[in-house]
Design an enzyme around this catalytic site. Sequence first.
Site, PDB file in Angstrom:
ATOM      1  N   ASN A 113       0.832  -1.198   0.000  1.00  0.00           N
ATOM      2  CA  ASN A 113       0.000   0.000   0.000  1.00  0.00           C
ATOM      3  C   ASN A 113       0.868   1.249   0.000  1.00  0.00           C
ATOM      4  O   ASN A 113       1.980   1.248   0.524  1.00  0.00           O
ATOM      5  CB  ASN A 113      -0.959  -0.005   1.197  1.00  0.00           C
ATOM      6  CG  ASN A 113      -0.380   0.684   2.415  1.00  0.00           C
ATOM      7  OD1 ASN A 113      -0.426   1.904   2.547  1.00  0.00           O
ATOM      8  ND2 ASN A 113       0.211  -0.118   3.313  1.00  0.00           N
ATOM      9  N   PHE A 117      -1.452   8.200   4.538  1.00  0.00           N
ATOM     10  CA  PHE A 117      -2.170   8.834   5.665  1.00  0.00           C
ATOM     11  C   PHE A 117      -3.436   9.553   5.188  1.00  0.00           C
ATOM     12  O   PHE A 117      -3.720  10.694   5.591  1.00  0.00           O
ATOM     13  CB  PHE A 117      -1.281   9.825   6.417  1.00  0.00           C
ATOM     14  CG  PHE A 117      -0.165   9.237   7.222  1.00  0.00           C
ATOM     15  CD1 PHE A 117      -0.032   7.872   7.410  1.00  0.00           C
ATOM     16  CD2 PHE A 117       0.788  10.073   7.797  1.00  0.00           C
ATOM     17  CE1 PHE A 117       1.017   7.343   8.161  1.00  0.00           C
ATOM     18  CE2 PHE A 117       1.839   9.563   8.554  1.00  0.00           C
ATOM     19  CZ  PHE A 117       1.955   8.196   8.729  1.00  0.00           C
ATOM     20  N   SER A 180       6.036   5.000   8.572  1.00  0.00           N
ATOM     21  CA  SER A 180       5.372   4.729   7.303  1.00  0.00           C
ATOM     22  C   SER A 180       6.292   5.131   6.160  1.00  0.00           C
ATOM     23  O   SER A 180       6.877   6.214   6.180  1.00  0.00           O
ATOM     24  CB  SER A 180       4.058   5.508   7.201  1.00  0.00           C
ATOM     25  OG  SER A 180       3.543   5.421   5.879  1.00  0.00           O
ATOM     26  N   ASN A 182       5.206   5.890   3.261  1.00  0.00           N
ATOM     27  CA  ASN A 182       4.343   6.516   2.263  1.00  0.00           C
ATOM     28  C   ASN A 182       4.131   8.011   2.447  1.00  0.00           C
ATOM     29  O   ASN A 182       3.342   8.621   1.743  1.00  0.00           O
ATOM     30  CB  ASN A 182       2.986   5.797   2.251  1.00  0.00           C
ATOM     31  CG  ASN A 182       3.143   4.334   1.913  1.00  0.00           C
ATOM     32  OD1 ASN A 182       3.936   3.975   1.049  1.00  0.00           O
ATOM     33  ND2 ASN A 182       2.415   3.476   2.618  1.00  0.00           N
ATOM     34  N   THR A 183       4.830   8.609   3.424  1.00  0.00           N
ATOM     35  CA  THR A 183       4.882  10.062   3.568  1.00  0.00           C
ATOM     36  C   THR A 183       6.336  10.461   3.387  1.00  0.00           C
ATOM     37  O   THR A 183       7.215   9.951   4.088  1.00  0.00           O
ATOM     38  CB  THR A 183       4.364  10.504   4.945  1.00  0.00           C
ATOM     39  OG1 THR A 183       2.971  10.183   5.048  1.00  0.00           O
ATOM     40  CG2 THR A 183       4.541  12.007   5.143  1.00  0.00           C
ATOM     41  N   LYS A 222       6.070   3.597  16.976  1.00  0.00           N
ATOM     42  CA  LYS A 222       6.031   2.529  15.969  1.00  0.00           C
ATOM     43  C   LYS A 222       7.197   2.700  15.010  1.00  0.00           C
ATOM     44  O   LYS A 222       7.367   3.766  14.414  1.00  0.00           O
ATOM     45  CB  LYS A 222       4.709   2.543  15.209  1.00  0.00           C
ATOM     46  CG  LYS A 222       4.540   1.344  14.280  1.00  0.00           C
ATOM     47  CD  LYS A 222       3.107   1.232  13.785  1.00  0.00           C
ATOM     48  CE  LYS A 222       2.891  -0.041  12.995  1.00  0.00           C
ATOM     49  NZ  LYS A 222       1.483  -0.213  12.590  1.00  0.00           N
ATOM     50  N   ASN A 251       6.279  -1.622  11.361  1.00  0.00           N
ATOM     51  CA  ASN A 251       5.474  -1.138  10.248  1.00  0.00           C
ATOM     52  C   ASN A 251       5.766  -1.987   9.009  1.00  0.00           C
ATOM     53  O   ASN A 251       6.392  -3.038   9.087  1.00  0.00           O
ATOM     54  CB  ASN A 251       5.803   0.342  10.002  1.00  0.00           C
ATOM     55  CG  ASN A 251       4.589   1.135   9.543  1.00  0.00           C
ATOM     56  OD1 ASN A 251       3.847   0.692   8.670  1.00  0.00           O
ATOM     57  ND2 ASN A 251       4.392   2.308  10.111  1.00  0.00           N
TER      58      ASN A 251
END
Length: 344
Positions: A113, A117, A180, A182-183, A222, A251
């Site tokens: 994915n 966020f 994450s 993805n940022t 995390k 994560n």
Amino acid sequence: MIDRYSLLRPWLFCLDPEQAHNLTLSNLDRAQRWGLLDKLITKPIADPQTLCGITFQNPVGLAAGLDKDGKHIDSLAALGFGFLEIGTVTPRPQPGNAKPRMFRLPQAQAIINRMGFNNDGVDACVARVRRSTFWQNGGVLGLNIGKNASTPIEDAASDYVLAMDAVYEIATYITVNISSPNTQNLRALQGEEMLRGLLRKLDDARKRLSDRHGVLKPLFLKIAPDLDQEVIHLIADLLIEYGIDAVIATNTTVARESVQGMEHGNETGGLSGAPVRAASNKVIRSLKARLQDQLPIIGVGGIISGADAREKIMAGASLVQLYSGLIYRGPDLVNECAKALRQP
């Protein structure tokens, strides 16, 4: 329930993954409102675990990411989780990354994915939490917080403080998501200088909020699975230095070796599910060796069976969380894991 889910899964897997995700949760809400889940789901027997001053009804929780906005709290709680973690939420609403942004890799029991966020903002989430029966009845509910994509990385701490301020009153515990993929640049916060600065500001903010609300809420961090031992040990030392209460490991991963050649295997984003299991367990073992029981570890990543959950505990975790395994195994995975972790 697992036989029913096995019948449904091929149909769901014909749909776009994000569409299937939303449809499944909407139908779960409907089943919960109609009182069907109690008839369909075999819930774990009570197996209370107390960590960080919190009593978890059983050691199997829902990982952040599945319910980003707190829209499905009561129906997810009805699956028998010992605790729920919702989010990641950011101070301001944001749409996340462009679609398509979620991909299944059934061969590997995995998901990639790059959601980014996507959420309605922290205030909308807090309002939903307050309306949920689970929260009103004292259920253990963690709030996972992050920074907005538009906030420069050097100002990230201000977003985390704003989000903490907003969720503090309603959260059983607060998780700081710095891992994450993805940022943009978010994982840079795991470096010593930036992490030290972030933890210092969060510590100051928590003390202020504790004085205001009369309670010191547990704070979790995390981290990613893609860290070498030196960085893991550095993070462990900073967790102790700044009084962080627990660490969630891990994560999603940016590694792709295990899915090379598979359809969607080279998509950008975070890889979760079975391929991250070994890396996650390696991080847990490294944390356990460094922390020496000074604070607990929550294990997440690649749990597809009760045996996988038990492996997390053997590696050094005290609790576990599920996400991708639910996509492949369905709701009965919760009870299976709880049984595997129940002390004789």
